[in-house]
Design an enzyme around this catalytic site. Sequence first.
Site, PDB file in Angstrom:
ATOM      1  N   ASP A 174       0.932  -1.146  -0.367  1.00 15.08           N
ATOM      2  CA  ASP A 174       0.089   0.029  -0.147  1.00 15.08           C
ATOM      3  C   ASP A 174       0.817   1.079  -0.171  1.00 15.08           C
ATOM      4  O   ASP A 174       1.348   2.282  -0.800  1.00 15.08           O
ATOM      5  CB  ASP A 174      -0.306   0.172   1.238  1.00 15.08           C
ATOM      6  CG  ASP A 174      -1.641  -1.166   1.147  1.00 15.08           C
ATOM      7  OD1 ASP A 174      -2.516  -1.841   0.208  1.00 15.08           O
ATOM      8  OD2 ASP A 174      -1.113  -2.215   2.093  1.00 15.08           O
ATOM      9  N   HIS A 205      -4.499  -3.125   6.372  1.00 19.17           N
ATOM     10  CA  HIS A 205      -4.423  -3.701   5.224  1.00 19.17           C
ATOM     11  C   HIS A 205      -5.621  -4.241   4.272  1.00 19.17           C
ATOM     12  O   HIS A 205      -6.076  -5.150   4.170  1.00 19.17           O
ATOM     13  CB  HIS A 205      -3.663  -4.080   4.425  1.00 19.17           C
ATOM     14  CG  HIS A 205      -3.362  -5.281   3.547  1.00 19.17           C
ATOM     15  ND1 HIS A 205      -2.986  -4.323   2.576  1.00 19.17           N
ATOM     16  CD2 HIS A 205      -3.492  -6.624   2.723  1.00 19.17           C
ATOM     17  CE1 HIS A 205      -3.264  -4.688   0.805  1.00 19.17           C
ATOM     18  NE2 HIS A 205      -3.675  -6.351   1.383  1.00 19.17           N
TER      19      HIS A 205
HETATM   20  P1  NAX Z   1      -2.011 -18.377  -3.619  1.00 19.36           P
HETATM   21  O1  NAX Z   1      -3.882 -18.906  -4.121  1.00 19.36           O
HETATM   22  O2  NAX Z   1      -1.629 -18.483  -5.013  1.00 19.36           O
HETATM   23  O3  NAX Z   1      -1.273 -19.158  -2.710  1.00 19.36           O
HETATM   24  C1  NAX Z   1      -1.444 -19.574  -1.341  1.00 19.36           C
HETATM   25  C2  NAX Z   1      -0.573 -21.145  -1.106  1.00 19.36           C
HETATM   26  O4  NAX Z   1      -1.132 -20.661   0.668  1.00 19.36           O
HETATM   27  C3  NAX Z   1      -1.199 -21.992  -2.060  1.00 19.36           C
HETATM   28  O5  NAX Z   1      -0.637 -22.679  -2.557  1.00 19.36           O
HETATM   29  C4  NAX Z   1      -1.808 -22.996  -0.495  1.00 19.36           C
HETATM   30  O6  NAX Z   1      -2.056 -23.936  -0.555  1.00 19.36           O
HETATM   31  C5  NAX Z   1      -1.299 -22.422   0.540  1.00 19.36           C
HETATM   32  N1  NAX Z   1      -1.215 -21.977   2.232  1.00 19.36           N
HETATM   33  C6  NAX Z   1      -3.074 -22.586   2.665  1.00 19.36           C
HETATM   34  N2  NAX Z   1      -3.214 -22.444   3.667  1.00 19.36           N
HETATM   35  C7  NAX Z   1      -2.023 -23.061   3.919  1.00 19.36           C
HETATM   36  C8  NAX Z   1      -1.442 -23.483   4.777  1.00 19.36           C
HETATM   37  N3  NAX Z   1      -2.082 -23.835   6.394  1.00 19.36           N
HETATM   38  N4  NAX Z   1      -0.194 -23.889   5.173  1.00 19.36           N
HETATM   39  C9  NAX Z   1       0.436 -23.370   4.491  1.00 19.36           C
HETATM   40  N5  NAX Z   1       0.227 -22.895   3.275  1.00 19.36           N
HETATM   41  C10 NAX Z   1      -0.852 -22.671   2.847  1.00 19.36           C
HETATM   42  O7  NAX Z   1      -2.039 -16.673  -3.370  1.00 19.36           O
HETATM   43  P2  NAX Z   1      -1.506 -16.126  -3.211  1.00 19.36           P
HETATM   44  O8  NAX Z   1      -1.395 -14.886  -4.522  1.00 19.36           O
HETATM   45  O9  NAX Z   1       0.027 -16.352  -3.524  1.00 19.36           O
HETATM   46  O10 NAX Z   1      -1.908 -14.829  -2.447  1.00 19.36           O
HETATM   47  C11 NAX Z   1      -0.821 -15.271  -0.362  1.00 19.36           C
HETATM   48  C12 NAX Z   1      -2.047 -14.656   0.200  1.00 19.36           C
HETATM   49  O11 NAX Z   1      -1.012 -13.037   0.200  1.00 19.36           O
HETATM   50  C13 NAX Z   1      -3.650 -14.511  -0.126  1.00 19.36           C
HETATM   51  O12 NAX Z   1      -4.430 -14.294   1.422  1.00 19.36           O
HETATM   52  C14 NAX Z   1      -3.547 -12.313  -0.224  1.00 19.36           C
HETATM   53  O13 NAX Z   1      -5.304 -12.116  -0.035  1.00 19.36           O
HETATM   54  C15 NAX Z   1      -2.676 -11.915   0.311  1.00 19.36           C
HETATM   55  N6  NAX Z   1      -2.103 -10.602  -0.393  1.00 19.36           N
HETATM   56  C16 NAX Z   1      -1.872 -10.135   0.440  1.00 19.36           C
HETATM   57  C17 NAX Z   1      -1.417  -8.468   0.110  1.00 19.36           C
HETATM   58  C18 NAX Z   1      -1.040  -7.810   1.522  1.00 19.36           C
HETATM   59  O14 NAX Z   1      -0.711  -6.485   0.758  1.00 19.36           O
HETATM   60  N7  NAX Z   1      -0.808  -8.060   2.964  1.00 19.36           N
HETATM   61  C19 NAX Z   1      -1.392  -8.233  -1.256  1.00 19.36           C
HETATM   62  C20 NAX Z   1      -1.113  -9.444  -2.308  1.00 19.36           C
HETATM   63  C21 NAX Z   1      -2.259 -10.257  -1.645  1.00 19.36           C
HETATM   64  O15 NAX Z   1      -3.767 -10.194  -1.658  1.00 19.36           O
END
Ligand code: NAX
Length: 327
Positions: A159, A187
């Site tokens: 952000d 966020h």
């Molecule tokens: P993806 O869905 O591509 O990848 C997430 C991965 O986490 C998947 O491979 C899944 O199998 C794994 N996962 C789920 N539960 C788990 C657990 N208990 N232990 C270990 N691994 C686990 O998502 P991605 O685009 O990489 O985004 C990840 C997270 O970042 C999401 O929650 C998203 O909302 C968040 N974001 C946060 C941002 C921020 O500024 N704070 C910005 C970008 C993003 O939106």
Amino acid sequence: MKAPVRVAVTGAAGQISYSLLFRIAAGEMLGKDQPVILQMLEITPALNALKGVAMELDDCAFPLLSGMVCTDDPNVAFKDADYALLVGARPRGPGMERKDLLEANAAIFSVQGKAINDHASRDIKVLVVGNPANTNALIAQRNAPDIDPRQFTAMTRLDHNRALTQLAQKTGKSINDITHMTIWGNHSSTQYPDIHVTKVDGADAMGLVDQDWYENDFIPTVQKRGAAIIDARGASSAASAANAAIFHMRDWALGTADGDWVSMGVYSDGSYGIQEGLIYSYPCVCKDGDWEIVQGLEINDFSRAKMTATETELAEERDAVKDLLPA
Ligand code: NAX
């Protein structure tokens, strides 16, 4: 060459990690003289995909990559970890209410907080990226009573970076000309990007833009940038989120630029009247591996209302998972 440090990354087969892991291994987070061991956590069904990521990391022949661990066990992933980037989270599914989402993530982050408490280095630096990032960080922190709460942070650096670019483009300046940007709060779309003390090439930012642009263009654009990326790309921010995570950890470990600050979701000590114990984004200066909230900024009525709105949302998120938090 320094001794390797252990960096745990969760959600390691996901899209953010597909950028993040390679940049960590290339030395962009902790320096070109700091070898790393990557300890990558995934859920069991994603372990094969994770194996593919590890094969590609191997194929990069990164000189700083001293070892890799691929696991579906948080106790293994966080063992002796010096840094943890908690990226994996449960996304909102069809028909899922906000409370369901908070609870599903509370389950994940309480397990990970306990594993950090029981197995990680006592000096671990934790960054939560997975949404809802601030409240997930709070849950992990509350489940790690033996670790200083200051070591749990949430990411608002994306952000912050978005705000820098919006202002640079508006004023026709470079992002290198802009200092003292602040993101306050959560966020989420209640975050408050504040330019009241921001400088653009030495001039006051508020003197270079009009109030209407600030209120009705800049603030909503930054707040809703994540959704705009999804609309355009058909997928959420990934490389820019990974970049922000690298910047957050790099600055925390190695220090912020002289005379400037960054935005970090950190444990509130009550600064600026925000409830103690929330993970709230503040302007922070980092030095010697520690962060400090910048004190003494003047807060006008406009800012106060926005800071309170985002604080209220964070308190509501905390209260929605209260039953799942340890006393
Ligand atoms: P993806 O869905 O591509 O990848 C997430 C991965 O986490 C998947 O491979 C899944 O199998 C794994 N996962 C789920 N539960 C788990 C657990 N208990 N232990 C270990 N691994 C686990 O998502 P991605 O685009 O990489 O985004 C990840 C997270 O970042 C999401 O929650 C998203 O909302 C968040 N974001 C946060 C941002 C921020 O500024 N704070 C910005 C970008 C993003 O939106």
